[in-house]
Design a protein around this motif. Structure first.
Motif, PDB file in Angstrom:
ATOM      1  N   ASP A  81       0.799  -1.226   0.000  1.00 28.21           N
ATOM      2  CA  ASP A  81       0.000   0.000   0.000  1.00 28.21           C
ATOM      3  C   ASP A  81       0.836   1.284   0.000  1.00 28.21           C
ATOM      4  O   ASP A  81       0.281   2.373   0.174  1.00 28.21           O
ATOM      5  N   ALA A  82       2.127   1.176  -0.244  1.00 29.59           N
ATOM      6  CA  ALA A  82       2.957   2.384  -0.350  1.00 29.59           C
ATOM      7  C   ALA A  82       4.200   2.053  -1.152  1.00 29.59           C
ATOM      8  O   ALA A  82       4.918   1.100  -0.830  1.00 29.59           O
ATOM      9  N   ILE A  83       4.455   2.812  -2.219  1.00 29.95           N
ATOM     10  CA  ILE A  83       5.654   2.604  -3.029  1.00 29.95           C
ATOM     11  C   ILE A  83       6.352   3.946  -3.279  1.00 29.95           C
ATOM     12  O   ILE A  83       5.715   4.995  -3.297  1.00 29.95           O
ATOM     13  N   ILE A  84       7.659   3.845  -3.449  1.00 31.39           N
ATOM     14  CA  ILE A  84       8.430   5.028  -3.835  1.00 31.39           C
ATOM     15  C   ILE A  84       8.415   5.087  -5.352  1.00 31.39           C
ATOM     16  O   ILE A  84       8.893   4.168  -6.017  1.00 31.39           O
ATOM     17  N   VAL A  85       7.837   6.148  -5.907  1.00 30.14           N
ATOM     18  CA  VAL A  85       7.703   6.237  -7.366  1.00 30.14           C
ATOM     19  C   VAL A  85       8.649   7.235  -8.005  1.00 30.14           C
ATOM     20  O   VAL A  85       8.769   7.272  -9.224  1.00 30.14           O
ATOM     21  N   GLY A  86       9.314   8.052  -7.226  1.00 33.33           N
ATOM     22  CA  GLY A  86      10.223   9.004  -7.842  1.00 33.33           C
ATOM     23  C   GLY A  86      11.218   9.566  -6.839  1.00 33.33           C
ATOM     24  O   GLY A  86      10.898   9.741  -5.663  1.00 33.33           O
ATOM     25  N   ILE A  87      12.428   9.813  -7.330  1.00 28.56           N
ATOM     26  CA  ILE A  87      13.425  10.533  -6.514  1.00 28.56           C
ATOM     27  C   ILE A  87      13.339  11.993  -6.930  1.00 28.56           C
ATOM     28  O   ILE A  87      13.365  12.315  -8.117  1.00 28.56           O
ATOM     29  N   ILE A  88      13.196  12.871  -5.964  1.00 28.12           N
ATOM     30  CA  ILE A  88      12.989  14.286  -6.263  1.00 28.12           C
ATOM     31  C   ILE A  88      14.325  14.968  -6.552  1.00 28.12           C
ATOM     32  O   ILE A  88      15.297  14.802  -5.805  1.00 28.12           O
ATOM     33  N   ASP A  89      14.350  15.728  -7.643  1.00 27.32           N
ATOM     34  CA  ASP A  89      15.550  16.495  -7.979  1.00 27.32           C
ATOM     35  C   ASP A  89      15.459  17.929  -7.471  1.00 27.32           C
ATOM     36  O   ASP A  89      16.447  18.491  -7.005  1.00 27.32           O
ATOM     37  N   LEU A  90      14.289  18.502  -7.610  1.00 24.42           N
ATOM     38  CA  LEU A  90      14.155  19.935  -7.394  1.00 24.42           C
ATOM     39  C   LEU A  90      12.739  20.232  -6.932  1.00 24.42           C
ATOM     40  O   LEU A  90      11.775  19.707  -7.471  1.00 24.42           O
ATOM     41  N   ILE A  91      12.627  21.093  -5.923  1.00 22.54           N
ATOM     42  CA  ILE A  91      11.308  21.580  -5.521  1.00 22.54           C
ATOM     43  C   ILE A  91      11.345  23.096  -5.521  1.00 22.54           C
ATOM     44  O   ILE A  91      12.222  23.711  -4.922  1.00 22.54           O
ATOM     45  N   ASP A  92      10.385  23.660  -6.240  1.00 22.79           N
ATOM     46  CA  ASP A  92      10.234  25.108  -6.302  1.00 22.79           C
ATOM     47  C   ASP A  92       8.977  25.489  -5.536  1.00 22.79           C
ATOM     48  O   ASP A  92       7.928  24.892  -5.744  1.00 22.79           O
ATOM     49  N   GLU A  93       9.098  26.447  -4.622  1.00 25.75           N
ATOM     50  CA  GLU A  93       7.929  26.920  -3.874  1.00 25.75           C
ATOM     51  C   GLU A  93       7.912  28.440  -3.957  1.00 25.75           C
ATOM     52  O   GLU A  93       8.882  29.101  -3.565  1.00 25.75           O
ATOM     53  N   ASN A  94       6.828  28.971  -4.459  1.00 23.38           N
ATOM     54  CA  ASN A  94       6.718  30.417  -4.648  1.00 23.38           C
ATOM     55  C   ASN A  94       7.939  31.015  -5.358  1.00 23.38           C
ATOM     56  O   ASN A  94       8.509  32.015  -4.934  1.00 23.38           O
ATOM     57  N   ASN A  95       8.341  30.301  -6.411  1.00 20.80           N
ATOM     58  CA  ASN A  95       9.449  30.750  -7.271  1.00 20.80           C
ATOM     59  C   ASN A  95      10.824  30.770  -6.611  1.00 20.80           C
ATOM     60  O   ASN A  95      11.752  31.390  -7.100  1.00 20.80           O
ATOM     61  N   LYS A  96      10.948  30.078  -5.492  1.00 22.20           N
ATOM     62  CA  LYS A  96      12.272  29.875  -4.887  1.00 22.20           C
ATOM     63  C   LYS A  96      12.551  28.378  -4.869  1.00 22.20           C
ATOM     64  O   LYS A  96      11.661  27.577  -4.598  1.00 22.20           O
ATOM     65  N   ILE A  97      13.806  28.020  -5.130  1.00 20.47           N
ATOM     66  CA  ILE A  97      14.175  26.611  -5.010  1.00 20.47           C
ATOM     67  C   ILE A  97      14.345  26.294  -3.540  1.00 20.47           C
ATOM     68  O   ILE A  97      15.214  26.851  -2.874  1.00 20.47           O
ATOM     69  N   VAL A  98      13.479  25.441  -3.019  1.00 25.58           N
ATOM     70  CA  VAL A  98      13.537  25.136  -1.585  1.00 25.58           C
ATOM     71  C   VAL A  98      14.216  23.796  -1.314  1.00 25.58           C
ATOM     72  O   VAL A  98      14.591  23.489  -0.191  1.00 25.58           O
ATOM     73  N   TYR A  99      14.354  22.984  -2.386  1.00 26.43           N
ATOM     74  CA  TYR A  99      15.092  21.731  -2.237  1.00 26.43           C
ATOM     75  C   TYR A  99      15.775  21.401  -3.548  1.00 26.43           C
ATOM     76  O   TYR A  99      15.173  21.525  -4.619  1.00 26.43           O
ATOM     77  N   LYS A 100      17.011  20.974  -3.456  1.00 22.24           N
ATOM     78  CA  LYS A 100      17.768  20.530  -4.619  1.00 22.24           C
ATOM     79  C   LYS A 100      18.562  19.315  -4.169  1.00 22.24           C
ATOM     80  O   LYS A 100      19.178  19.333  -3.116  1.00 22.24           O
ATOM     81  N   LYS A 101      18.518  18.276  -4.990  1.00 18.81           N
ATOM     82  CA  LYS A 101      19.200  17.027  -4.640  1.00 18.81           C
ATOM     83  C   LYS A 101      20.711  17.249  -4.596  1.00 18.81           C
ATOM     84  O   LYS A 101      21.267  17.849  -5.502  1.00 18.81           O
TER      85      LYS A 101
END
Lengths: 95, 95, 95, 95, 95
Positions: free
Chosen positions: E75-95
């Motif tokens: 009932d739970a799988i990892i489907v993607g590794i995150i490279d980049l998260i943008d929040e309100n036009n700022k990069i808040v996470y980068k691998k």
């Protein structure tokens, strides 16, 4: 499955569910000692549960895996009346 | 199923749902006395529910077990308008 | 369905989902006035939603009831951009 | 899946589930160190889990993807007994 | 889908799941900045995620919409590794 105590009944004449004679019970979630959690749901009764009885409830799609509820928009059913609960080798609930 | 009170309507012209004439209501979850829980959801109305009425809501896959919602990305529908709720042998809600 | 506000985007090059051109948005759950709940999810966008827009989100299996998401491991999609929300006969949100 | 510790058993003679010899265990959700969360559920045991063991639980429709539970109104099953949990390169639980 | 950070591994020799070589990871839910929520789950890894990586997780029935997990009680799988998260036009996470 979760545990709950039957505390009331729900009457709905305008329904889109189409199960003749359906009996909807008001169930309060409870812990294994029967103590209430102040969290309520409406469940279709399949086993003739009575007031104050502790019951076992199946939710979501599992609630449609019975002949009565197949293809019906039902997401919570009472699937068993609990007779006995043992916790850490002590009987914490007995019907 | 859960109980909720109809408090408003939602209009969405850009929709991927494709149910002609769909009526989306803003519903506030409530307890069996009709007291609000300050927790809202959007539900498709199937029974012509009106404002302030207490309704019964089916969620998740169960919300697709009707002719209107089959194969539609709908996860909450109003399946009944509540007439009467009895809790511990007292009528706690009457329409 | 639940309401949320689009606040960002998610990029994932290593993905097991296999939807070409999929656009994953970071959505913050919000109430009918558009006030944030500080609770976020990642949803596949099907309607071209833009930042700051309030959207309607379908979850769980309902999220697969579209031609794009059939048989894909997707559990949240944006199904509509909200134009107007009425609560107790007042317009509480307008795009 | 979630982690839980087996703490008791549930007996129900009036059941709509129809799985001969079904064994229902009372499971307390726990974290990866085995610390209790004071949140309980009833799960069908498929692996012969014993008291105090930490187990892995599948919920909802996933709970019906076994030969025993196909087409049964079961929404939680024990799918594995945990031998070892490593967190940040330290063994935090060992059977 | 939800975001989580890989923090450990789970070993279970007594399993009813029957996926040869299955790799179960201990994942801590996190927000878009990668901040932990102290809420953990066990997910089957499909993309070779490593420790400390932020991943995207699909839950419930969506977790079975892959060739590996079809008809399995997952009932739970990892489907993607995150490279980049943008929040309100700022990069808040980068691998």
């Amino acid at each position: 499955m979760i545990l709950g105590k039957v505390v009331g009944t729900i009457t709905s004449s305008t329904s889109g569910i189409e199960i003749p004679g359906a009996r909807y019970l008001l169930v309060e979630k409870c812990n294994q000692q029967g103590n209430s959690k102040n969290d309520f749901l409406v469940a279709l009764d399949l086993v003739g549960a009575g007031k104050e009885e502790i019951v076992m409830i199946s939710e979501s799609t599992s609630a449609r895996e019975t002949s009565t509820t197949t293809n019906k928009p039902i997401d919570a059913i009472i699937v068993g009346i609990i007779d006995l609960i043992d916790e850490n080798n002590k009987i914490v609930y007995k019907k």
